[in-house]
Design a protein around this motif. Structure first.
Motif, PDB file in Angstrom:
ATOM      1  N   VAL A 285       0.836  -1.210   0.000  1.00  0.00           N
ATOM      2  CA  VAL A 285       0.000   0.000   0.000  1.00  0.00           C
ATOM      3  C   VAL A 285       0.862   1.247   0.000  1.00  0.00           C
ATOM      4  O   VAL A 285       0.504   2.286  -0.599  1.00  0.00           O
ATOM      5  N   SER A 286       2.010   1.181   0.662  1.00  0.00           N
ATOM      6  CA  SER A 286       2.872   2.362   0.771  1.00  0.00           C
ATOM      7  C   SER A 286       3.425   2.816  -0.572  1.00  0.00           C
ATOM      8  O   SER A 286       3.916   3.947  -0.697  1.00  0.00           O
ATOM      9  N   LEU A 287       3.369   1.942  -1.582  1.00  0.00           N
ATOM     10  CA  LEU A 287       3.831   2.343  -2.911  1.00  0.00           C
ATOM     11  C   LEU A 287       2.942   3.435  -3.506  1.00  0.00           C
ATOM     12  O   LEU A 287       3.384   4.177  -4.393  1.00  0.00           O
ATOM     13  N   PHE A 288       1.699   3.522  -3.027  1.00  0.00           N
ATOM     14  CA  PHE A 288       0.749   4.510  -3.558  1.00  0.00           C
ATOM     15  C   PHE A 288       0.488   5.651  -2.585  1.00  0.00           C
ATOM     16  O   PHE A 288      -0.363   6.498  -2.845  1.00  0.00           O
ATOM     17  N   LEU A 289       1.197   5.669  -1.469  1.00  0.00           N
ATOM     18  CA  LEU A 289       1.044   6.738  -0.485  1.00  0.00           C
ATOM     19  C   LEU A 289       2.141   7.774  -0.652  1.00  0.00           C
ATOM     20  O   LEU A 289       3.228   7.464  -1.163  1.00  0.00           O
ATOM     21  N   PRO A 290       1.902   9.015  -0.242  1.00  0.00           N
ATOM     22  CA  PRO A 290       2.960  10.038  -0.308  1.00  0.00           C
ATOM     23  C   PRO A 290       4.104   9.687   0.630  1.00  0.00           C
ATOM     24  O   PRO A 290       3.920   9.063   1.679  1.00  0.00           O
ATOM     25  N   GLN A 291       5.290  10.093   0.253  1.00  0.00           N
ATOM     26  CA  GLN A 291       6.484   9.746   1.015  1.00  0.00           C
ATOM     27  C   GLN A 291       6.510  10.413   2.388  1.00  0.00           C
ATOM     28  O   GLN A 291       7.074   9.869   3.328  1.00  0.00           O
ATOM     29  N   ALA A 292       5.953  11.574   2.527  1.00  0.00           N
ATOM     30  CA  ALA A 292       5.952  12.286   3.809  1.00  0.00           C
ATOM     31  C   ALA A 292       4.523  12.667   4.178  1.00  0.00           C
ATOM     32  O   ALA A 292       3.686  12.927   3.312  1.00  0.00           O
ATOM     33  N   GLY A 293       4.242  12.658   5.483  1.00  0.00           N
ATOM     34  CA  GLY A 293       2.912  13.051   5.935  1.00  0.00           C
ATOM     35  C   GLY A 293       2.421  12.160   7.048  1.00  0.00           C
ATOM     36  O   GLY A 293       2.960  11.066   7.305  1.00  0.00           O
ATOM     37  N   ILE A 294       1.377  12.629   7.710  1.00  0.00           N
ATOM     38  CA  ILE A 294       0.809  11.896   8.830  1.00  0.00           C
ATOM     39  C   ILE A 294       0.047  10.663   8.358  1.00  0.00           C
ATOM     40  O   ILE A 294      -0.079   9.669   9.085  1.00  0.00           O
ATOM     41  N   LEU A 295      -0.456  10.715   7.123  1.00  0.00           N
ATOM     42  CA  LEU A 295      -1.221   9.581   6.599  1.00  0.00           C
ATOM     43  C   LEU A 295      -0.383   8.314   6.576  1.00  0.00           C
ATOM     44  O   LEU A 295      -0.880   7.225   6.914  1.00  0.00           O
ATOM     45  N   ARG A 296       0.847   8.435   6.214  1.00  0.00           N
ATOM     46  CA  ARG A 296       1.730   7.270   6.135  1.00  0.00           C
ATOM     47  C   ARG A 296       1.935   6.646   7.518  1.00  0.00           C
ATOM     48  O   ARG A 296       1.903   5.421   7.674  1.00  0.00           O
ATOM     49  N   PHE A 297       2.112   7.479   8.548  1.00  0.00           N
ATOM     50  CA  PHE A 297       2.296   6.971   9.907  1.00  0.00           C
ATOM     51  C   PHE A 297       0.989   6.388  10.451  1.00  0.00           C
ATOM     52  O   PHE A 297       1.004   5.394  11.198  1.00  0.00           O
TER      53      PHE A 297
END
Length: 252
Positions: free
Chosen positions: A191-203
């Motif tokens: 899933v992280s391949l489609f998420l932005p590299q920085a931001g609270i969403l990733r955490f």
């Protein structure tokens, strides 16, 4: 002073028949492995018995000890009765699929499925985890393998120290459970391949998958081994540290 020539008297050689005797002593050259020529056989190389040679080759099993023409060997191994290659290697796809499906529901853990521990499923999950990390531009196959070994030993030592004499968890079962519980982290790496590299969403997404893996791993550890019911919170804390460590690989 002149040279004196000596003459030796050589007796004449007389052949009885008037020819060279060596020609009579020599025989006519024949081909190897051929019977002597006979007047009654018009084809010399077909003078042996074909039926007896075929019977002898059949009874002896051929040159290499097997039948000629693909016949069945009496008393030999039958390939239809042998186990499949995956079963001989200890790889059971049906069992791997059942264990993987049991991890998908964090609120309904099935410890009966994980009683027979194996390492083929965890190795497959590690390969997928390394592949997704490779797609993200991170070559971490060696790091993943090293961390999973250290994590399994760490959880094994912690559980047996907490359980004391009642603990019966072995390292093979611990490695199998930790490996299958890596499925949420593997999904997070995809899933992280489609998420932005920085931001609270990733955490935030990482926290959800870590809690998912922690709950399943803790429930399986307590269910499969004795002596861990009283220390469920400490075991969950150890599992939380392990899966947080792998999630950090994905985040950073």
């Amino acid at each position: 002073m002149g040279t004196v020539k000596k003459e030796f008297a050589v007796p004449p050689v007389v052949f009885p028949s008037g020819g060279n005797p060596n020609l009579h002593q020599r025989g006519v050259a024949t081909a190897p492995f051929q019977p002597p020529r006979s007047t009654g056989s018009s084809i010399p190389f077909m003078s042996f018995d074909i039926g007896s040679a075929a019977a002898a080759s059949t009874s002896s099993g051929g040159i290499y000890g097997g039948p000629i023409g693909g016949g069945s060997v009496p008393g030999g191994a039958n390939f239809e009765d042998e186990e499949p290659l995956l079963d001989e290697l200890g790889i059971h796809p049906d069992q791997i699929w059942k264990k993987t499906k049991s991890i998908l529901n964090p609120f309904r853990v099935k410890p009966d499925v994980h009683k027979d521990s194996d390492l083929s499923g965890p190795i497959l999950l590690y390969m997928f985890f390394g592949l997704f990390q490779l797609l993200a531009g991170k070559i971490q196959f060696g790091v993943i393998l090293g961390w999973i070994v250290v994590s399994s030993i760490f959880l094994y030592v912690v559980f047996n120290m907490l359980a004391g004499r009642n603990g019966n968890l072995n390292l093979h079962t611990c490695t199998s459970v930790v490996g299958y519980c890596m499925l949420p982290v593997v999904v997070f790496s995809a899933v992280s391949l489609f998420l932005p590299q920085a931001g609270i969403l990733r955490f935030g997404v990482a926290g959800v998958f870590v809690l998912w893996a922690t709950r399943i791993c803790t429930s399986l550890m307590v269910s499969l081994a004795d002596g861990g019911d009283e220390h469920r919170g400490l075991i969950a804390y150890a599992c939380f540290l392990i899966f947080t460590l792998f999630s950090l690989l994905v985040i950073f």
